[in-house]
Scaffold this motif. Structure first.
Motif, PDB file in Angstrom:
ATOM      1  N   ARG A 365     -12.983  26.068  39.830  1.00 34.79           N
ATOM      2  CA  ARG A 365     -12.087  25.578  40.873  1.00 34.79           C
ATOM      3  C   ARG A 365     -12.777  25.565  42.244  1.00 34.79           C
ATOM      4  NH1 ARG A 365      -6.188  28.272  39.233  1.00 34.79           N
ATOM      5  NH2 ARG A 365      -6.158  27.435  37.088  1.00 34.79           N
ATOM      6  N   ILE A 366     -13.977  25.032  42.240  1.00 34.70           N
ATOM      7  CA  ILE A 366     -14.764  24.858  43.459  1.00 34.70           C
ATOM      8  C   ILE A 366     -14.959  23.361  43.667  1.00 34.70           C
ATOM      9  CG2 ILE A 366     -16.989  25.330  44.582  1.00 34.70           C
ATOM     10  CD1 ILE A 366     -17.286  27.754  42.763  1.00 34.70           C
ATOM     11  N   ASP A 367     -14.876  22.912  44.898  1.00 32.52           N
ATOM     12  CA  ASP A 367     -15.134  21.501  45.171  1.00 32.52           C
ATOM     13  C   ASP A 367     -16.551  21.156  44.707  1.00 32.52           C
ATOM     14  OD1 ASP A 367     -14.308  18.948  46.826  1.00 32.52           O
ATOM     15  OD2 ASP A 367     -16.394  19.408  47.343  1.00 32.52           O
ATOM     16  N   PRO A 368     -16.742  19.997  44.040  1.00 31.82           N
ATOM     17  CA  PRO A 368     -18.074  19.650  43.527  1.00 31.82           C
ATOM     18  C   PRO A 368     -19.170  19.615  44.588  1.00 31.82           C
ATOM     19  CG  PRO A 368     -16.406  18.267  42.510  1.00 31.82           C
ATOM     20  CD  PRO A 368     -15.707  19.050  43.581  1.00 31.82           C
ATOM     21  N   ILE A 369     -18.828  19.176  45.809  1.00 30.00           N
ATOM     22  CA  ILE A 369     -19.837  19.175  46.867  1.00 30.00           C
ATOM     23  C   ILE A 369     -20.163  20.601  47.282  1.00 30.00           C
ATOM     24  CG2 ILE A 369     -20.320  18.495  49.252  1.00 30.00           C
ATOM     25  CD1 ILE A 369     -18.693  15.988  48.795  1.00 30.00           C
ATOM     26  N   GLU A 370     -19.145  21.427  47.427  1.00 26.27           N
ATOM     27  CA  GLU A 370     -19.367  22.817  47.817  1.00 26.27           C
ATOM     28  C   GLU A 370     -20.226  23.544  46.771  1.00 26.27           C
ATOM     29  OE1 GLU A 370     -19.524  26.469  49.535  1.00 26.27           O
ATOM     30  OE2 GLU A 370     -18.968  24.551  50.442  1.00 26.27           O
ATOM     31  N   LEU A 371     -19.996  23.266  45.493  1.00 26.34           N
ATOM     32  CA  LEU A 371     -20.810  23.893  44.450  1.00 26.34           C
ATOM     33  C   LEU A 371     -22.277  23.506  44.616  1.00 26.34           C
ATOM     34  CD1 LEU A 371     -20.964  25.536  41.784  1.00 26.34           C
ATOM     35  CD2 LEU A 371     -20.752  23.344  40.590  1.00 26.34           C
ATOM     36  N   ARG A 372     -22.516  22.253  44.885  1.00 26.59           N
ATOM     37  CA  ARG A 372     -23.898  21.803  45.065  1.00 26.59           C
ATOM     38  C   ARG A 372     -24.533  22.446  46.295  1.00 26.59           C
ATOM     39  NH1 ARG A 372     -21.185  18.219  42.101  1.00 26.59           N
ATOM     40  NH2 ARG A 372     -22.346  16.970  40.558  1.00 26.59           N
ATOM     41  N   LEU A 373     -23.762  22.576  47.363  1.00 24.82           N
ATOM     42  CA  LEU A 373     -24.299  23.209  48.573  1.00 24.82           C
ATOM     43  C   LEU A 373     -24.648  24.676  48.325  1.00 24.82           C
ATOM     44  CD1 LEU A 373     -21.924  21.650  51.263  1.00 24.82           C
ATOM     45  CD2 LEU A 373     -24.351  21.164  50.951  1.00 24.82           C
ATOM     46  N   ARG A 374     -23.864  25.362  47.509  1.00 28.59           N
ATOM     47  CA  ARG A 374     -24.151  26.767  47.209  1.00 28.59           C
ATOM     48  C   ARG A 374     -25.441  26.923  46.401  1.00 28.59           C
ATOM     49  NH1 ARG A 374     -18.157  29.243  45.573  1.00 28.59           N
ATOM     50  NH2 ARG A 374     -17.095  28.584  47.517  1.00 28.59           N
ATOM     51  N   ASN A 375     -25.892  25.839  45.803  1.00 24.56           N
ATOM     52  CA  ASN A 375     -27.094  25.896  44.985  1.00 24.56           C
ATOM     53  C   ASN A 375     -28.255  25.091  45.580  1.00 24.56           C
ATOM     54  OD1 ASN A 375     -26.418  27.365  42.291  1.00 24.56           O
ATOM     55  ND2 ASN A 375     -24.629  26.070  42.697  1.00 24.56           N
ATOM     56  N   GLU A 376     -28.170  24.794  46.877  1.00 20.22           N
ATOM     57  CA  GLU A 376     -29.266  24.087  47.548  1.00 20.22           C
ATOM     58  C   GLU A 376     -30.493  24.995  47.630  1.00 20.22           C
ATOM     59  OE1 GLU A 376     -30.301  21.037  49.799  1.00 20.22           O
ATOM     60  OE2 GLU A 376     -29.555  20.663  47.793  1.00 20.22           O
ATOM     61  N   PRO A 377     -31.637  24.553  47.150  1.00 18.83           N
ATOM     62  CA  PRO A 377     -32.847  25.382  47.219  1.00 18.83           C
ATOM     63  C   PRO A 377     -33.525  25.269  48.584  1.00 18.83           C
ATOM     64  CG  PRO A 377     -33.313  23.355  46.059  1.00 18.83           C
ATOM     65  CD  PRO A 377     -31.845  23.309  46.400  1.00 18.83           C
ATOM     66  N   ALA A 378     -34.162  26.341  49.018  1.00 19.16           N
ATOM     67  CA  ALA A 378     -34.896  26.338  50.284  1.00 19.16           C
ATOM     68  C   ALA A 378     -36.256  25.682  50.134  1.00 19.16           C
ATOM     69  CB  ALA A 378     -35.059  27.760  50.799  1.00 19.16           C
ATOM     70  N   GLU A 379     -36.771  25.661  48.892  1.00 12.99           N
ATOM     71  CA  GLU A 379     -38.071  25.059  48.617  1.00 12.99           C
ATOM     72  C   GLU A 379     -38.047  24.530  47.196  1.00 12.99           C
ATOM     73  OE1 GLU A 379     -40.880  28.232  48.959  1.00 12.99           O
ATOM     74  OE2 GLU A 379     -40.284  29.146  47.049  1.00 12.99           O
ATOM     75  N   ASP A 380     -39.116  23.859  46.806  1.00 13.63           N
ATOM     76  CA  ASP A 380     -39.247  23.385  45.431  1.00 13.63           C
ATOM     77  C   ASP A 380     -39.603  24.588  44.559  1.00 13.63           C
ATOM     78  OD1 ASP A 380     -39.969  22.293  42.995  1.00 13.63           O
ATOM     79  OD2 ASP A 380     -40.990  20.574  43.867  1.00 13.63           O
ATOM     80  N   GLU A 381     -38.635  25.071  43.798  1.00 17.08           N
ATOM     81  CA  GLU A 381     -38.844  26.289  43.013  1.00 17.08           C
ATOM     82  C   GLU A 381     -39.743  26.071  41.802  1.00 17.08           C
ATOM     83  OE1 GLU A 381     -34.631  28.442  44.297  1.00 17.08           O
ATOM     84  OE2 GLU A 381     -34.961  27.876  42.202  1.00 17.08           O
ATOM     85  N   SER A 382     -40.091  24.809  41.508  1.00 17.30           N
ATOM     86  CA  SER A 382     -41.006  24.569  40.396  1.00 17.30           C
ATOM     87  C   SER A 382     -42.453  24.833  40.785  1.00 17.30           C
ATOM     88  CB  SER A 382     -40.863  23.130  39.886  1.00 17.30           C
ATOM     89  OG  SER A 382     -41.388  22.206  40.827  1.00 17.30           O
ATOM     90  N   ASN A 383     -42.743  24.779  42.097  1.00 13.01           N
ATOM     91  CA  ASN A 383     -44.124  24.982  42.525  1.00 13.01           C
ATOM     92  C   ASN A 383     -44.261  25.795  43.814  1.00 13.01           C
ATOM     93  OD1 ASN A 383     -43.343  23.108  44.506  1.00 13.01           O
ATOM     94  ND2 ASN A 383     -44.211  21.386  43.366  1.00 13.01           N
ATOM     95  N   GLY A 384     -43.134  26.184  44.421  1.00 12.18           N
ATOM     96  CA  GLY A 384     -43.164  26.985  45.628  1.00 12.18           C
ATOM     97  C   GLY A 384     -43.507  26.229  46.894  1.00 12.18           C
ATOM     98  N   LEU A 385     -43.549  24.900  46.826  1.00 13.84           N
ATOM     99  CA  LEU A 385     -43.909  24.100  47.992  1.00 13.84           C
ATOM    100  C   LEU A 385     -42.680  23.773  48.832  1.00 13.84           C
ATOM    101  CD1 LEU A 385     -46.413  21.536  46.410  1.00 13.84           C
ATOM    102  CD2 LEU A 385     -46.956  23.578  47.745  1.00 13.84           C
ATOM    103  N   PRO A 386     -42.846  23.672  50.161  1.00 17.87           N
ATOM    104  CA  PRO A 386     -41.732  23.208  50.999  1.00 17.87           C
ATOM    105  C   PRO A 386     -41.502  21.716  50.799  1.00 17.87           C
ATOM    106  CG  PRO A 386     -43.709  23.451  52.315  1.00 17.87           C
ATOM    107  CD  PRO A 386     -44.050  23.974  50.951  1.00 17.87           C
ATOM    108  N   TRP A 387     -40.276  21.290  51.084  1.00 18.59           N
ATOM    109  CA  TRP A 387     -39.962  19.859  50.988  1.00 18.59           C
ATOM    110  C   TRP A 387     -40.648  19.099  52.119  1.00 18.59           C
ATOM    111  CZ3 TRP A 387     -37.926  19.819  46.451  1.00 18.59           C
ATOM    112  CH2 TRP A 387     -37.030  20.809  46.046  1.00 18.59           C
ATOM    113  N   SER A 388     -41.141  17.900  51.823  1.00 17.84           N
ATOM    114  CA  SER A 388     -41.623  17.044  52.913  1.00 17.84           C
ATOM    115  C   SER A 388     -40.429  16.661  53.781  1.00 17.84           C
ATOM    116  CB  SER A 388     -42.327  15.809  52.364  1.00 17.84           C
ATOM    117  OG  SER A 388     -41.449  15.047  51.549  1.00 17.84           O
ATOM    118  N   THR A 389     -39.359  16.229  53.155  1.00 18.80           N
ATOM    119  CA  THR A 389     -38.035  16.088  53.781  1.00 18.80           C
ATOM    120  C   THR A 389     -37.005  16.302  52.681  1.00 18.80           C
ATOM    121  OG1 THR A 389     -37.766  13.708  53.357  1.00 18.80           O
ATOM    122  CG2 THR A 389     -38.865  14.337  55.419  1.00 18.80           C
ATOM    123  N   ARG A 390     -35.833  16.757  53.039  1.00 17.18           N
ATOM    124  CA  ARG A 390     -34.715  16.864  52.095  1.00 17.18           C
ATOM    125  C   ARG A 390     -33.443  16.825  52.927  1.00 17.18           C
ATOM    126  NH1 ARG A 390     -33.815  19.395  46.446  1.00 17.18           N
ATOM    127  NH2 ARG A 390     -31.622  19.998  46.449  1.00 17.18           N
TER     128      ARG A 390
END
Length: 731
Positions: A365-390
């Motif tokens: 019972r969480i808004d779908p957008i809010e759920l996605r925001l709660r799971n926003e990564p700070a970096e690319d967790e597959s390689n530890g690199l920062p995003w060029s833009t996101r």
């Protein structure tokens, strides 16, 4: 050098080749008027696996106008060199007419050459092929998969067992075929040991390399010409057997030969988006934060090649998840080899992942957008690199506001409009733009016009136009003064026209070449004692409308034409290149989007109608908003087809594709398409490339199918996990 004024880039300009197309003067592969051309029609195997035991061509050869029939019994042996540069996929590519083996239903087993198309068509119908047939393996569910490609971080299985919230979901996605307007065709002509082909291709250089390898001739002895492509969606990303057949027949006949695939032959003569079964298990806490995901994917490939696409990437990097395990199994079947199709990998992965996120949001019972925001990564967790833009958060915010997401009732089956159940759904999108080496040649003429050449393609996104815009601004010329030429292997080599890489790769090489020429001209001017710009610092000079002048002092300057003529220069020339981001190992490069849609579902009949759709995209700098809109709306239409209509049906008894035509393989038409809108968030990615672009062509189909499935659930309360979503699934 001083930054150039941007007069063309960013403007919604109409296509420079538009008039040619609407007046019929744009020549597609089969339309080139080649003297002495004869026609060839391919005879297809009528079994799904086995051996050819005989080919009876007597009736065909007796038919008026038939010149020759070629098959494995009389065809010359071809080299089929296995050069690393020509190997598109692991395995052993199909070798036409080289043995008696039949690997899939529809495989070319003979070709009839005749003076007219009608004679060739009828002659092909008279060829009698006998077989020793075996039962083909064409059912994904019953075949034995190959060794999986794996990925893992953390301990997904253990974490999943202990997660407070667990879900185990399986999604199925039907095989899709590209079905561009122009069917694939080739005209081939030999001049001694040199081969010229007029071909429908998205990779001019790839076709050139393949024909060089097949016929064992030097690369420079093969010329591929493809100035216009009538749609592709990925179907032209490799050289298919019919092109080899055309070249073989032309060499045997010692005259030009034309092969045009029928719509039916497109279903097994070129590739397709493979069928997938995608099992996704996820575990989260009670606030919806993902703790573990397990992705297990099965997809069809051919028995002779291994087709693999980037379906694993989204599950590795899109949401913050400490523990991930993936296994991607390719299942060899008696089918022709799949190929990349718009949004390859990501379009299918997003259906599973984004549907699952919606299911988790509903359960918690969480808004779908809010759920996605709660799971926003700070970096690319597959390689530890920062995003060029996101800028995905911005996509959510803008999309929710513009679409009216706050009006959505989260309770399924709660909103009606008469007999129609109304639902709203959304999904996020991600795509990994490819970048490969590209080269461009540019020439500035003494009369103030420019010619830019690259062996690129244009299957519809507007390459002619967008590349002209880049060149015009870099050279400081009006659009009408620039002639961008593509589609010829005599031009400098470029990557395939797919994977959203043309604007990034060819555009960056184009910018490099034109910048070099402008700098040459500026250097010439500041060193020329007769120039009004003599002695001026080069970095203080800009060029506008073909005139070099001091920035801020437009009266002090002169035209290219005057400068070059006075210095006895007929032209200035430069080669440009691009080999990828300057710091590829320091950032993670992706494009993003958020798709919002409203559907109406007939409560009695289960019919789904799309009422409106909005896509908000973070894909870097937009070179031409009009062209971008064309791509975005087309991608949404393709996503609607994938979600609601497109489905290849195979008869597993013999491997025949039952609906190999546009009457039975359904694609969206005007009546299926609602109000579509695209918005591009402001921003450029200068870490990715000097233009700051990321490409638009692929991201715009990703997420559409999931958004529609989620909207259907909101409307009906019925969760459909198989594409396409049919009325039967909702009854």
């Amino acid at each position: 050098m001083s930054p150039q004024p941007q007069a063309a880039v960013g403007a919604p300009l109409s296509r420079v080749d538009g008039r040619l197309k609407v007046t019929g003067k744009a020549l597609y592969a089969a339309e080139h008027d080649i003297d002495g051309v004869v026609h060839a029609v391919i005879v297809d195997a009528s079994i799904g696996r086995g051996r050819i035991t005989g080919v009876d061509t007597r009736d065909t050869e007796a038919h008026p106008g038939v010149l020759r029939v070629i098959h494995h019994g009389n065809a010359p042996k071809l080299a089929y060199r296995d050069d690393p540069g020509t190997r598109i996929l692991p395995g052993r590519r199909l070798r036409v007419f080289q043995d008696d083996k039949v690997l899939f239903h529809g495989q070319p087993v003979a070709v009839v050459i005749a003076a007219t198309l009608e004679a060739a068509q009828h002659g092909a119908s008279l060829v009698k092929v006998s077989y020793d047939a075996e039962h083909p393996s064409t059912d994904l569910a019953e075949a034995e998969p190959g060794e999986p490609t794996k990925y893992a971080r953390g301990d997904a299985d253990a974490t999943l067992r202990d997660a407070p919230v667990r879900m185990d979901l399986t999604y199925r996605m039907a095989r899709n075929h590209h079905n561009p307007m122009e069917t694939h065709s080739t005209i081939a002509r030999w001049d001694g040991g040199k081969l010229t082909v007029w071909d429908k291709t998205q990779w001019v250089v790839g076709t050139q390399m393949e024909l060089s390898a097949v016929f064992d001739v030097p690369l420079q002895s093969v010329r591929v010409i493809s100035p216009f492509v009538g749609g592709g969606f990925g179907s032209g990303l490799r050289c298919w057997p019919h092109t080899v057949v055309a070249a073989l027949a032309a060499r045997e006949m010692e005259r030009p030969v034309k092969v045009v695939l029928t719509r039916r032959q497109m279903y097994f003569g070129t590739g397709f988006r493979p069928l997938y079964e995608y099992r996704l298990r996820l575990g989260s806490d009670r606030r919806g934060r993902l703790r573990a995901t397990v992705h297990e994917m099965d997809a069809e490939t051919s028995s002779y090649e291994v087709f693999e696409e980037g379906i694993m990437l989204a599950g590795q990097m899109f949401y913050s998840t400490p523990n991930v395990r993936q296994a991607y199994r390719k299942v060899p079947l008696d089918v022709n080899t799949p190929i990349w199709m718009r949004g390859p990998g990501f379009a299918n992965a997003s259906f599973a992942i984004e549907s699952a996120m919606d299911e988790l949001a509903h359960r918690l019972r969480i808004d779908p957008i809010e759920l996605r925001l709660r799971n926003e990564p700070a970096e690319d967790e597959s390689n530890g690199l920062p995003w060029s833009t996101r800028r995905l958060r911005e996509c959510y915010t803008v999309g929710a506001r513009e679409f009216g997401w706050d009006r959505r009732n989260p309770k399924p089956r709660s909103t009606r409009d008469g007999d129609w159940l109304i639902g709203l759904g959304m999904a996020a999108a991600v795509y990994d733009p490819n970048n490969l080496e590209a080269h461009v040649r540019a020439r500035l003429n003494a009369n103030g016009t420019a010619v830019v050449e690259a062996a690129a393609s244009d299957m519809g996104p507007g390459t002619y136009t967008s590349q002209t815009q880049v060149a015009a601004d870099a050279l400081g010329l009006a659009m009408r003064a620039v002639d961008f030429r593509l589609g010829d292997s005599l031009y400098p080599p470029t990557p395939p026209h797919g994977g959203s890489m043309t604007m990034m790769c060819v555009g960056s090489a184009n910018l490099d070449a034109c910048n070099k020429i402008r700098r040459q001209a500026i250097q010439l001017a500041v060193q020329d004692e007769e120039s009004p710009l003599y002695g001026v610092k080069a970095e203080d000079i800009v060029v506008r409308n073909g005139r070099l002048h001091v920035r801020g002092t437009p009266a002090r300057g002169e035209t290219y034409q005057r400068l070059l003529t006075r210095n006895n220069r007929t032209h200035l020339e430069a080669d440009g290149s691009w080999a990828g981001p300057p710091e590829p190992e320091r950032h993670s490069y992706y494009s993003y989007g958020a798709v919002f849609t409203e559907v109406a579902v007939d409560a009695t009949l289960g019919l789904v109608r799309v009422r409106r759709m909005l896509g908000v995209y973070d894909c870097g700098r937009i070179i031409n908003p009009k062209l971008a809109d064309s791509q975005a709306l087309g991608g949404m239409v393709g996503g609607i087809g994938q979600a609601l209509l497109e489905h290849t049906v195979t008869d597993h008894r013999d491997g025949r594709i039952v609906n190999a035509n546009l009457a039975d393989y359904l694609v969206p038409v005007n009546a299926d398409i609602p109000d579509l809108k695209a918005i591009y968030v402001e921003g450029e990615d200068m870490r990715a490339d000097p233009l700051g672009v990321k490409g638009v062509g692929e991201i715009v189909q990703v997420g559409v199918a999931a958004a529609l499935a989620n909207a259907v659930f909101n409307a009906t309360g019925r969760r459909v996990r198989e594409l396409p979503i049919t009325a039967e699934a909702l009854l």
